[in-house]
Design a protein around this motif. Sequence first.
Motif, mmCIF file in Angstrom:
data_model
loop_
_atom_site.group_PDB
_atom_site.id
_atom_site.type_symbol
_atom_site.label_atom_id
_atom_site.label_comp_id
_atom_site.label_asym_id
_atom_site.label_seq_id
_atom_site.Cartn_x
_atom_site.Cartn_y
_atom_site.Cartn_z
ATOM 1 N N THR A 112 0.826 -1.203 0.000
ATOM 2 C CA THR A 112 0.000 0.000 0.000
ATOM 3 C C THR A 112 0.863 1.257 0.000
ATOM 4 O OG1 THR A 112 -1.716 -1.191 1.233
ATOM 5 C CG2 THR A 112 -1.840 1.212 1.207
ATOM 6 N N HIS A 113 1.871 1.256 0.865
ATOM 7 C CA HIS A 113 2.771 2.414 0.934
ATOM 8 C C HIS A 113 3.505 2.608 -0.386
ATOM 9 C CE1 HIS A 113 6.046 4.684 3.433
ATOM 10 N NE2 HIS A 113 5.363 5.479 2.606
ATOM 11 N N ARG A 114 3.999 1.531 -0.985
ATOM 12 C CA ARG A 114 4.729 1.642 -2.246
ATOM 13 C C ARG A 114 3.829 2.137 -3.377
ATOM 14 N NH1 ARG A 114 6.196 -3.111 -2.508
ATOM 15 N NH2 ARG A 114 4.688 -3.894 -4.050
ATOM 16 N N CYS A 115 2.596 1.654 -3.424
ATOM 17 C CA CYS A 115 1.669 2.078 -4.479
ATOM 18 C C CYS A 115 1.338 3.563 -4.356
ATOM 19 C CB CYS A 115 0.388 1.252 -4.422
ATOM 20 S SG CYS A 115 0.580 -0.476 -4.934
ATOM 21 N N ILE A 116 1.187 4.037 -3.118
ATOM 22 C CA ILE A 116 0.908 5.459 -2.918
ATOM 23 C C ILE A 116 2.078 6.304 -3.422
ATOM 24 C CG2 ILE A 116 0.515 7.243 -1.171
ATOM 25 C CD1 ILE A 116 -0.914 5.150 0.512
ATOM 26 N N GLN A 117 3.292 5.866 -3.135
ATOM 27 C CA GLN A 117 4.464 6.605 -3.594
ATOM 28 C C GLN A 117 4.611 6.531 -5.106
ATOM 29 O OE1 GLN A 117 7.506 4.734 -1.141
ATOM 30 N NE2 GLN A 117 7.562 6.517 0.222
ATOM 31 N N ASP A 118 4.269 5.376 -5.707
ATOM 32 C CA ASP A 118 4.344 5.245 -7.159
ATOM 33 C C ASP A 118 3.365 6.180 -7.865
ATOM 34 O OD1 ASP A 118 6.288 3.337 -6.862
ATOM 35 O OD2 ASP A 118 4.932 1.616 -7.099
ATOM 36 N N MET A 119 2.283 6.540 -7.198
ATOM 37 C CA MET A 119 1.309 7.476 -7.773
ATOM 38 C C MET A 119 1.795 8.920 -7.702
ATOM 39 S SD MET A 119 -2.246 5.933 -6.264
ATOM 40 C CE MET A 119 -2.742 4.240 -6.608
ATOM 41 N N GLY A 120 2.904 9.158 -7.040
ATOM 42 C CA GLY A 120 3.458 10.503 -6.949
ATOM 43 C C GLY A 120 3.180 11.217 -5.648
ATOM 44 N N PHE A 121 2.542 10.539 -4.675
ATOM 45 C CA PHE A 121 2.246 11.167 -3.397
ATOM 46 C C PHE A 121 3.437 11.036 -2.452
ATOM 47 C CE2 PHE A 121 -1.967 10.045 -5.026
ATOM 48 C CZ PHE A 121 -2.642 11.244 -4.865
ATOM 49 N N SER A 122 3.634 12.059 -1.635
ATOM 50 C CA SER A 122 4.654 12.043 -0.593
ATOM 51 C C SER A 122 4.019 12.541 0.695
ATOM 52 C CB SER A 122 5.843 12.938 -0.965
ATOM 53 O OG SER A 122 6.460 12.487 -2.157
ATOM 54 N N CYS A 123 4.434 11.979 1.811
ATOM 55 C CA CYS A 123 3.873 12.356 3.111
ATOM 56 C C CYS A 123 4.672 13.538 3.651
ATOM 57 C CB CYS A 123 3.922 11.169 4.075
ATOM 58 S SG CYS A 123 2.910 11.385 5.540
ATOM 59 N N ARG A 124 4.040 14.684 3.746
ATOM 60 C CA ARG A 124 4.715 15.916 4.144
ATOM 61 C C ARG A 124 3.931 16.627 5.257
ATOM 62 N NH1 ARG A 124 8.065 13.718 1.747
ATOM 63 N NH2 ARG A 124 9.241 14.384 -0.103
ATOM 64 N N ILE A 125 4.592 17.541 5.939
ATOM 65 C CA ILE A 125 3.937 18.383 6.929
ATOM 66 C C ILE A 125 3.153 19.453 6.189
ATOM 67 C CG2 ILE A 125 4.303 19.995 8.826
ATOM 68 C CD1 ILE A 125 6.839 18.449 9.506
ATOM 69 N N PRO A 126 1.856 19.614 6.454
ATOM 70 C CA PRO A 126 1.051 20.570 5.681
ATOM 71 C C PRO A 126 1.385 22.012 6.033
ATOM 72 C CG PRO A 126 -0.260 19.636 7.447
ATOM 73 C CD PRO A 126 1.050 18.888 7.453
ATOM 74 N N CYS A 127 1.200 22.893 5.059
ATOM 75 C CA CYS A 127 1.324 24.322 5.323
ATOM 76 C C CYS A 127 0.135 24.781 6.166
ATOM 77 C CB CYS A 127 1.356 25.102 4.003
ATOM 78 S SG CYS A 127 2.771 24.735 2.944
ATOM 79 N N VAL A 128 0.370 25.774 6.986
ATOM 80 C CA VAL A 128 -0.673 26.295 7.875
ATOM 81 C C VAL A 128 -1.125 27.653 7.356
ATOM 82 C CG1 VAL A 128 -1.247 26.972 10.225
ATOM 83 C CG2 VAL A 128 0.302 25.054 9.826
ATOM 84 N N LYS A 129 -2.412 27.795 7.131
ATOM 85 C CA LYS A 129 -2.998 29.040 6.668
ATOM 86 C C LYS A 129 -4.132 29.445 7.603
ATOM 87 C CE LYS A 129 -0.606 29.595 2.861
ATOM 88 N NZ LYS A 129 0.247 30.788 2.627
ATOM 89 N N PRO A 130 -4.333 30.748 7.803
ATOM 90 C CA PRO A 130 -5.453 31.185 8.651
ATOM 91 C C PRO A 130 -6.785 30.738 8.068
ATOM 92 C CG PRO A 130 -3.917 32.984 8.223
ATOM 93 C CD PRO A 130 -3.521 31.863 7.328
ATOM 94 N N LEU A 131 -7.712 30.442 8.953
ATOM 95 C CA LEU A 131 -9.045 30.032 8.528
ATOM 96 C C LEU A 131 -9.853 31.287 8.207
ATOM 97 C CD1 LEU A 131 -10.924 27.623 8.123
ATOM 98 C CD2 LEU A 131 -11.656 27.871 10.496
ATOM 99 N N LEU A 132 -10.095 31.558 6.925
ATOM 100 C CA LEU A 132 -10.749 32.776 6.467
ATOM 101 C C LEU A 132 -12.157 32.477 5.970
ATOM 102 C CD1 LEU A 132 -7.828 34.335 4.377
ATOM 103 C CD2 LEU A 132 -8.364 34.746 6.776
ATOM 104 N N ASN A 133 -13.063 33.441 6.199
ATOM 105 C CA ASN A 133 -14.400 33.333 5.612
ATOM 106 C C ASN A 133 -14.411 34.024 4.252
ATOM 107 O OD1 ASN A 133 -14.608 36.131 6.140
ATOM 108 N ND2 ASN A 133 -15.433 35.731 8.190
ATOM 109 N N ASN A 134 -15.547 33.972 3.578
ATOM 110 C CA ASN A 134 -15.629 34.536 2.220
ATOM 111 C C ASN A 134 -15.420 36.051 2.214
ATOM 112 O OD1 ASN A 134 -16.102 32.044 1.018
ATOM 113 N ND2 ASN A 134 -18.320 32.185 1.309
#
Length: 257
Positions: A112-134
């Motif tokens: 499962t892990h290898r297939c996810i990586q073969d699809m081009g996905f990498s496990c990274r720390i997400p960027c943090v953005k303020p929660l904004l309304n419209n």
Amino acid sequence: LEMVSQSSSVGYTIMGKTADLTVVQKTTIDTLHKEGKTQKVTAKEAGCSQSSVSKHINRKAKERKSCGRKKCTSNRDNRTLKRIVKQNPFKNVGEIHKEWTAAGVSASRTTTHRCIQDMGFSCRIPCVKPLLNNRQRQKRLAWAKGKKDWAAAEWSKVMFSDESKFCISFGNQGPRVWMKRGEAQNPHCLRSSVKFPQSVMVWSAMSSAGVGPLCFLRSKVNVAVYQEVLEHFMLPAADQLYGDADFIFQQDLAPAH
């Protein structure tokens, strides 16, 4: 007699076995075969026997396309896995593997892990953005559109200010996210920031002329505190960076401002 002997020797070299074919002869045979030439014409052009041409062509046709163990998952299984990752990219490998096997796929966690990586996905720390309304998004967009044609000379007169929160406690990065290259700013891969973690607030101003001093805020920023920051930190920084020249002070949209 000497000429006949030399001719026979040359003929043996040219009309040798398939293993005796040179790289140039093999390339010539492959090229003429793709062009649809007959084996007789190909043998004459390559300078070898017709049987050598036939053996080389048949050997190329019988070569195995790929080696190794056959994949245990089908294209349909891989599409299911990709859909699972896309629906919730914040799941870890164990959770994704559990949901994938629940869909009827027989695969190990490593697969499962290898297939996810073969699809081009990498496990990274997400960027943090303020929660904004419209409404906040529209105000920021309008501000950006109004300044899009500014030149470098105009931006050099702007002194920006902002507060930054530095977390004191460790281990607060949150879950990782599966993303592809270039998806760091994708809304589905962002982690919203929240207020009031254990942290310290720091204020400062910056411009193309330089940066101002750091101001550590030990209390909640209200109107009175912000006025003191402007008086004791912003104005001295402006005098240091711009002197008597005109400048624009750009603050953010915090309520106290």
